[in-house]
Write an enzyme that holds these catalytic residues in place. Structure first.
Site, short mmCIF file in Angstrom:
data_model
loop_
_atom_site.label_atom_id
_atom_site.label_comp_id
_atom_site.label_asym_id
_atom_site.label_seq_id
_atom_site.Cartn_x
_atom_site.Cartn_y
_atom_site.Cartn_z
CB SER A 197 32.03 39.18 38.85
OG SER A 197 32.95 39.80 39.47
CG ASP A 198 29.88 43.10 44.00
OD1 ASP A 198 29.17 43.71 43.38
OD2 ASP A 198 30.35 43.52 45.11
#
Ligand SMILES: *Cc1c(COP(=O)(O)O)cnc(C)c1O
Length: 430
Positions: A67-68
């Site tokens: 995730s970012d």
């Protein structure tokens, strides 16, 4: 099946812990620089995918979640600030115009990304101004946050509105992650919770309670979190106290007494205050005074008298009020509150400390808020009449604590939000 969270962010781990897969956290080192012509959405999707793939190559048997998160205004991306001056610059721009919080996520297995998606939320700040921004930057909180702020932290008070996914703004869009996991056949989250997950969830919920208390214009410590352990094993109460829970709530006298003794055998029962939040019969008063530090649901003067008679020191309790006059609920009707408080104050050895209520079931947020506002008004009036020691307002459960905090709750009683669904049906008193 093993789940790995490919992220160094403690916020993501806290959010993922809410759904209680046992998971490992392994940060993925990738080059996070933006490619020349990449728009913010493409960029954040790519980073999430690359993080997942990177770890998936090393752990091909596991499901890896990457995730970012970035904050974007137009084509500009705000990552983590380089220093305090950079944070000040970012926050001033965010204060001036709405922005998007973009969180990409990807599931990978066998070295390949199987699913990737993006959550897009629009956040507006109210005009906060440079002085407040400087004060916030000085707290140090912005330093490791994309866009230089933490919505679940001190920046809660800056936020005017969020359209989209609140968990996505914090760093992991839980709805999308769960939905995609279901589609991929990644097994359902487990229940009961492993004790390790309790610490993470407790921290997440405590952060949210503090943020909402600040957003309501009060000092963060003015609302205490009572971790409701009814229906959960002593091991989870123990884990919560070890993770810093200062207040524990139980509904039934016997279950609470047994659990407190079991937790004491594990060492830390006395590190927390124990609250009886369910109804009490006079024949259990002796065990109740030995077990609990505060009794929330007093709705008859006889109960207070029975408690005081069996106690060696003063006993503190709250009067339960049936604000909405719901016939299925305990508590005295609003019109009888003053008469009850007068009589409670006259019971030798008993100290009335405030009021308690249970919010309406299935009501909308406005109606729920109205109920809590009515209770606060009653306690304010009582204080104005000289009952200054009525300082506690026990209101708000997992479904309605945001409204309760907004209306001045000093004690919120949260079970499901911390410990997940109860395994044993509520009402089973064994
Ligand atoms: C069970 C219970 C709670 C906790 O409920 P959750 O919805 O699990 O947070 C709080 N207050 C009272 C009086 C309860 O009976």
């Amino acid at each position: 099946m093993r789940v790995i969270l490919a992220s160094a962010s403690p916020r993501r781990a806290e959010i993922l812990a809410r759904v209680t897969w046992p998971f490992d956290v392994l940060p993925a080192a990738i080059d996070e620089r933006r490619l020349g012509d990449e728009d913010p959405e493409t960029h954040v999707r790519r980073l999430a995918r690359e993080k997942a793939i990177r770890l998936s190559r090393a752990h091909p048997e596991a499901w890896v979640l990457g995730s970012d998160t970035v904050v974007a205004q137009g084509d500009d991306i705000f990552g983590k600030p380089a220093d305090d001056a950079d944070a000040l610059r970012m926050l001033s721009r965010l204060d001036a115009a709405p922005h998007l919080v973009l969180t990409g996520f990807a599931w990978a297995r066998g070295g390949e990304a199987v699913v990737h998606d993006l959550s897009r939320s629009e956040v507006r700040f109210r005009k906060i101004g440079e002085r407040e921004i400087r004060a916030y930057v000085a707290t140090g909180e912005p330093r490791d946050k994309a866009g230089a702020y933490a919505i679940q932290g001190g920046a809660a008070r800056f936020v005017d509105s969020v359209r989209g996914s609140v968990s996505g703004v914090i760093g992991l869009p839980l709805e999308g992650v769960l939905e995609s996991a279901r589609r991929l056949g990644i097994s359902e989250p487990v229940s009961p919770l492993p004790p390790e997950a309790v610490a993470l969830r407790l921290r997440a919920v405590r952060g949210e309670v503090a943020a909402r208390t600040v957003a309501a214009g009060r000092p963060p410590e003015s609302c205490r979190l009572v971790a409701v352990t009814k229906g959960h094993p002593a091991a989870l109460a123990h884990a919560a106290i070890a993770a810093g829970a200062t207040d524990v709530g139980e509904n039934y006298v016997q279950e609470g007494a047994r659990k407190r003794a079991e937790v004491a055998a594990l060492s830390n029962a006395d590190a927390a205050r124990w609250h009886l939040i369910g109804p009490l019969q006079t024949n259990k008063a002796a065990l109740a005074v030995r077990t609990f530090d505060l009794v929330h649901a007093i709705d008859r003067v006889e109960v207070a008298a029975a408690l005081a008679k069996r106690a060696s020191g003063p006993v503190a309790g709250l009067l339960q009020v049936n604000v909405a006059r719901d016939p299925s609920k305990a508590g005295v009707p609003p019109d009888d509150v003053l008469a009850h408080v007068r009589r409670l104050a006259d019971v030798p050895g008993f100290e009335p400390r405030g009021l308690m209520t249970i919010g309406p079931l299935d009501a909308d947020a406005a109606a729920t808020r109205g109920t809590f506002a009515a209770l606060r008004q009653q306690v304010d009036e009582l204080r104005g009449m000289g009952y200054e020691r009525l300082t506690e307002l026990s209101m708000g459960m997992s479904d309605d604590y945001p409204e309760a905090i907004a209306e001045g709750a000093t004690l919120v009683r949260l079970g499901t939000a911390i410990f997940g669904p109860r395994v044993r049906p509520v009402g089973d008193r064994r």
